[in-house]
Design a protein around this motif. Sequence first.
Motif, PDB file in Angstrom:
ATOM      1  N   TYR A 259       0.835  -1.208   0.000  1.00  0.00           N
ATOM      2  CA  TYR A 259       0.000   0.000   0.000  1.00  0.00           C
ATOM      3  C   TYR A 259       0.869   1.256   0.000  1.00  0.00           C
ATOM      4  O   TYR A 259       0.645   2.192  -0.771  1.00  0.00           O
ATOM      5  N   LEU A 262       2.555   1.701  -3.394  1.00  0.00           N
ATOM      6  CA  LEU A 262       1.582   2.179  -4.375  1.00  0.00           C
ATOM      7  C   LEU A 262       1.313   3.669  -4.188  1.00  0.00           C
ATOM      8  O   LEU A 262       1.244   4.431  -5.166  1.00  0.00           O
ATOM      9  N   SER A 287      -5.707   4.268  -4.016  1.00  0.00           N
ATOM     10  CA  SER A 287      -5.132   3.158  -3.249  1.00  0.00           C
ATOM     11  C   SER A 287      -6.158   2.553  -2.301  1.00  0.00           C
ATOM     12  O   SER A 287      -6.165   1.332  -2.087  1.00  0.00           O
ATOM     13  N   ILE A 290      -8.087  -0.036  -3.980  1.00  0.00           N
ATOM     14  CA  ILE A 290      -7.343  -1.252  -4.309  1.00  0.00           C
ATOM     15  C   ILE A 290      -7.036  -2.086  -3.070  1.00  0.00           C
ATOM     16  O   ILE A 290      -6.566  -3.221  -3.172  1.00  0.00           O
ATOM     17  N   LEU A 293      -8.064  -5.833  -2.862  1.00  0.00           N
ATOM     18  CA  LEU A 293      -7.211  -6.700  -3.686  1.00  0.00           C
ATOM     19  C   LEU A 293      -5.861  -6.917  -3.008  1.00  0.00           C
ATOM     20  O   LEU A 293      -5.335  -8.036  -3.001  1.00  0.00           O
ATOM     21  N   ILE A 294      -5.297  -5.860  -2.436  1.00  0.00           N
ATOM     22  CA  ILE A 294      -4.010  -5.973  -1.733  1.00  0.00           C
ATOM     23  C   ILE A 294      -4.125  -6.975  -0.591  1.00  0.00           C
ATOM     24  O   ILE A 294      -3.257  -7.829  -0.402  1.00  0.00           O
TER      25      ILE A 294
END
Length: 309
Positions: A259, A262, A287, A290, A293-294
């Motif tokens: 994270y 990113l 972020s 996302i 998904l991370i």
Amino acid sequence: MSSSPHIRDNMTTSKIMLMVVIALLPASAFGIYNFGVPALIMLISTTASAVLTEYIYEKLMHKKITIGDYSAVVTGLLLGLNMPPTAPWWMGALGSVFGILIVKQLFGGLGQNFMNPALGARCFLLISFTSQMTTFVYDGVTGATPLALLKSGKAVNSMDMLIGTIPGTIGETSVIAIIIGAIFLILMGIIDLRIPGTYIVTFVIFIGIFGHFQNPAVGFFDAQYITAHLCGGGLMLGAWFMATDYVTCPITPKGQYVYGILLGILTGLFRLFGGSAEGVSYAIIISNLIVPLIERVTLPKPFGKGGEK
């Protein structure tokens, strides 16, 4: 939540949020000192509107009133610190209503929001009132922020940026005040260095390598150029106070590093190659989206049947 055994702690949501409010006081106090009464009015407007919106919504929906957990106070205060002091108070109030009602409550309240409510509100205002949200006045003079000057190839004073005697939003100008609050949160165990540390280091590497391509006059890993980028805009405020939001950041240690990386890459891309000199808000929001998904990719695998042996 991970499997048992669990560690019991007397820390509560309200205590955590109250500590965040305390940590934001140095930046708030400096913003009021730096920009005067308009900054104070804006901070009161955003904070009061956030609390009132949460109370009215929960009252109308016959839900438990949660304003006592101080999460709405944190949202309102963070939004106020991300507002230009010259913006009208009603604009900040509108942003708070959007952040609390649309981003937070309509998705289930605290713990269910998919992005940081304060940053969601700020981006909403940036899109809706671009001119007012990107106009900055300092000492009675309207001018570009140091990041805008830097992007155009002009020189900036890094010491002024460190202290905070520059145009910008209410809470982003003084790096010293922000760091004081961040140290308090670290000492209290509210945040750690995984996300902000990875974010800042990744950003420094990105700026050090690609800053030359955006501005050929800048050398690779130019110290003054990197320092100016670190002190300018909302990077420090975002890295320590918004990227670390418990709800919208990964809970897995590996995920927090991913994270942070990113965040650093996106912020660097937006600042160097985007149309705007700033990019922290959009980097954090993207972020946030996302994060599921991370977490899915970085979730630790259990030992035993169906897991690693």
